[in-house]
Write an enzyme that holds these catalytic residues in place. Sequence first.
Site, PDB file in Angstrom:
ATOM      1  CE  LYS A 108      -4.525   0.460   0.069  1.00 47.85           C
ATOM      2  NZ  LYS A 108      -5.506  -0.516  -0.402  1.00 47.85           N
TER       3      LYS A 108
HETATM    4  P1  NAD Z   1     -12.964   7.252  -3.233  1.00 50.32           P
HETATM    5  O1  NAD Z   1     -11.987   8.326  -2.899  1.00 50.32           O
HETATM    6  O2  NAD Z   1     -13.337   7.031  -4.649  1.00 50.32           O
HETATM    7  O3  NAD Z   1     -14.329   7.488  -2.410  1.00 50.32           O
HETATM    8  C1  NAD Z   1     -14.348   7.626  -1.021  1.00 50.32           C
HETATM    9  C2  NAD Z   1     -15.735   8.090  -0.595  1.00 50.32           C
HETATM   10  O4  NAD Z   1     -15.811   8.075   0.820  1.00 50.32           O
HETATM   11  C3  NAD Z   1     -16.047   9.520  -1.026  1.00 50.32           C
HETATM   12  O5  NAD Z   1     -17.419   9.579  -1.390  1.00 50.32           O
HETATM   13  C4  NAD Z   1     -15.798  10.328   0.233  1.00 50.32           C
HETATM   14  O6  NAD Z   1     -16.532  11.539   0.295  1.00 50.32           O
HETATM   15  C5  NAD Z   1     -16.271   9.336   1.286  1.00 50.32           C
HETATM   16  N1  NAD Z   1     -15.744   9.576   2.628  1.00 50.32           N
HETATM   17  C6  NAD Z   1     -14.478   9.881   2.984  1.00 50.32           C
HETATM   18  N2  NAD Z   1     -14.389  10.009   4.310  1.00 50.32           N
HETATM   19  C7  NAD Z   1     -15.632   9.752   4.799  1.00 50.32           C
HETATM   20  C8  NAD Z   1     -16.198   9.710   6.101  1.00 50.32           C
HETATM   21  N3  NAD Z   1     -15.444   9.945   7.173  1.00 50.32           N
HETATM   22  N4  NAD Z   1     -17.517   9.415   6.227  1.00 50.32           N
HETATM   23  C9  NAD Z   1     -18.291   9.166   5.141  1.00 50.32           C
HETATM   24  N5  NAD Z   1     -17.798   9.172   3.900  1.00 50.32           N
HETATM   25  C10 NAD Z   1     -16.498   9.476   3.725  1.00 50.32           C
HETATM   26  O7  NAD Z   1     -12.358   5.922  -2.572  1.00 50.32           O
HETATM   27  P2  NAD Z   1     -12.681   4.412  -2.955  1.00 50.32           P
HETATM   28  O8  NAD Z   1     -11.677   3.975  -3.953  1.00 50.32           O
HETATM   29  O9  NAD Z   1     -14.133   4.264  -3.243  1.00 50.32           O
HETATM   30  O10 NAD Z   1     -12.302   3.674  -1.589  1.00 50.32           O
HETATM   31  C11 NAD Z   1     -13.227   3.558  -0.510  1.00 50.32           C
HETATM   32  C12 NAD Z   1     -12.803   2.421   0.403  1.00 50.32           C
HETATM   33  O11 NAD Z   1     -12.735   1.201  -0.343  1.00 50.32           O
HETATM   34  C13 NAD Z   1     -11.422   2.565   1.056  1.00 50.32           C
HETATM   35  O12 NAD Z   1     -11.446   1.923   2.312  1.00 50.32           O
HETATM   36  C14 NAD Z   1     -10.526   1.771   0.127  1.00 50.32           C
HETATM   37  O13 NAD Z   1      -9.340   1.340   0.781  1.00 50.32           O
HETATM   38  C15 NAD Z   1     -11.456   0.621  -0.211  1.00 50.32           C
HETATM   39  N6  NAD Z   1     -11.126  -0.103  -1.441  1.00 50.32           N
HETATM   40  C16 NAD Z   1     -11.039   0.534  -2.642  1.00 50.32           C
HETATM   41  C17 NAD Z   1     -10.767  -0.198  -3.782  1.00 50.32           C
HETATM   42  C18 NAD Z   1     -10.728   0.424  -5.142  1.00 50.32           C
HETATM   43  O14 NAD Z   1     -10.628  -0.323  -6.132  1.00 50.32           O
HETATM   44  N7  NAD Z   1     -10.825   1.727  -5.294  1.00 50.32           N
HETATM   45  C19 NAD Z   1     -10.542  -1.590  -3.689  1.00 50.32           C
HETATM   46  C20 NAD Z   1     -10.659  -2.222  -2.450  1.00 50.32           C
HETATM   47  C21 NAD Z   1     -10.957  -1.463  -1.331  1.00 50.32           C
END
Ligand code: NAD
Length: 418
Positions: A108
């Site tokens: 990461k």
């Molecule tokens: P992103 O940046 O596209 O979206 C994040 C979302 O969460 C946004 O809508 C933001 O406003 C919201 N957010 C942030 N802080 C917040 C809070 N305290 N309360 C409520 N909402 C909040 O990110 P993403 O890629 O969708 O990732 C989200 C989660 O999924 C993370 O934990 C990430 O590690 C995990 N994840 C992502 C992927 C991927 O392919 N992008 C894969 C596996 C896991």
Amino acid sequence: MRFLLDNPTFAMACRQFDQAADLLELPRALRERTKWPKRMVAVAVPVRMDSGEVSVFNGYRVQHHLSLGPTKGGIRYAPGVDLGEVSALAMWMSWKCALMGLPFGGAKGGVACDPQMLSRRECEALTRRYTQELISFIGSRSDIPAPDLGTDEQIMAWMMDTYSNHAGYAVPEIVTGKPVSIGGSLGRREATGRGVAFLVNRAVEMGKLASPVRVIVQGFGNVGSHAALELARTGASIVGVSDRTGAVYRSGGIDLAGLQQHVARQGGVRGFPEAEPIDDREILLQPCDVLIPAAVERVITEDIARKVQCRILAEGANGPTTPEADEVLAERPEIFVLPDILCNAGGVVVSYFEWVQDLQSFFWSEREVYDALNRMLTDALAKILKRAEREKVSTRMAALMIGIERVAAAKKLRGLFP
Ligand code: NAD
């Protein structure tokens, strides 16, 4: 190393590891070798801001273990990023890749910054300089980044371009989650969210709850929005959505197309006129069938776990549920937990497909991508359920045990060098 990693998310990842390692009865030396991150780098990332001033950001990359192949994991841009948080996320990536049978260790990375406050030019400059600082640490056969919280396809395109300029030729396989036009995979953008939705629908088919399904989603970014859209497409009603700007609720179901337009215009869900505003915490406690935390770590606390009214907790985010909350959930068998390392694994599985396609310069149809992904998610879910039943443990412990066991077995077979 411990003092470098003083962070509550890392402490949580270690606690989960220790519980699973106890159940697996891992011998002390193997346990230590399996637990600690193999390599960590911290880099200073100077950026000339639009104002003309120079700001220096802190960047990190952690490679958790190298025993099964290159390391794989996302890059996070968020204000609170530090070495401990990145190490915890790298550790979870190790167990996730092993659970899914991928030839990767976990990694990461991240930069402590608020991407919302950066102009496009500043974000590009930060990304290119961060990549430059990591040139000798990453590689398509050693460590392959991808998007995570606060990063997207454009940022992966800038990373790929910076690395390729250094190499002197295009190296698409250096990152995954890139735009399809420069070597990305069809289906990667939606893969994590669609994987979440696929597993929720599998759980419904298994009789974990009766349809139609009411869903609440925390986080409306890549994972949350695609999970919501896919569940809505397959007949669910999305009754609540929150993000960093606020939360909205509508018991009759939210019009997601309208919400997406509002988010594109306003930068968040707050103020969406066709739903009621609701407190960020209260939204998690509203009656629903499926609750999907898809934002940040440690949001399902002990107190929230006592009060949630869902039947399926589908962990789109990494590490959304604390170990204390897990203890409460153990007393609430009516709630079926799809643990993070399974539930959001669609992202890394399709990243793996993207890497394979880039290495072979031979690209798959979206149908091929999703057929293979759904097969792998189905198999992993079946393995977890079998293990949970056999060992009388939670689905999370079963998933962790399968992942940790595979990494530990690889370390044991390869032996100590020299
Ligand atoms: P992103 O940046 O596209 O979206 C994040 C979302 O969460 C946004 O809508 C933001 O406003 C919201 N957010 C942030 N802080 C917040 C809070 N305290 N309360 C409520 N909402 C909040 O990110 P993403 O890629 O969708 O990732 C989200 C989660 O999924 C993370 O934990 C990430 O590690 C995990 N994840 C992502 C992927 C991927 O392919 N992008 C894969 C596996 C896991």
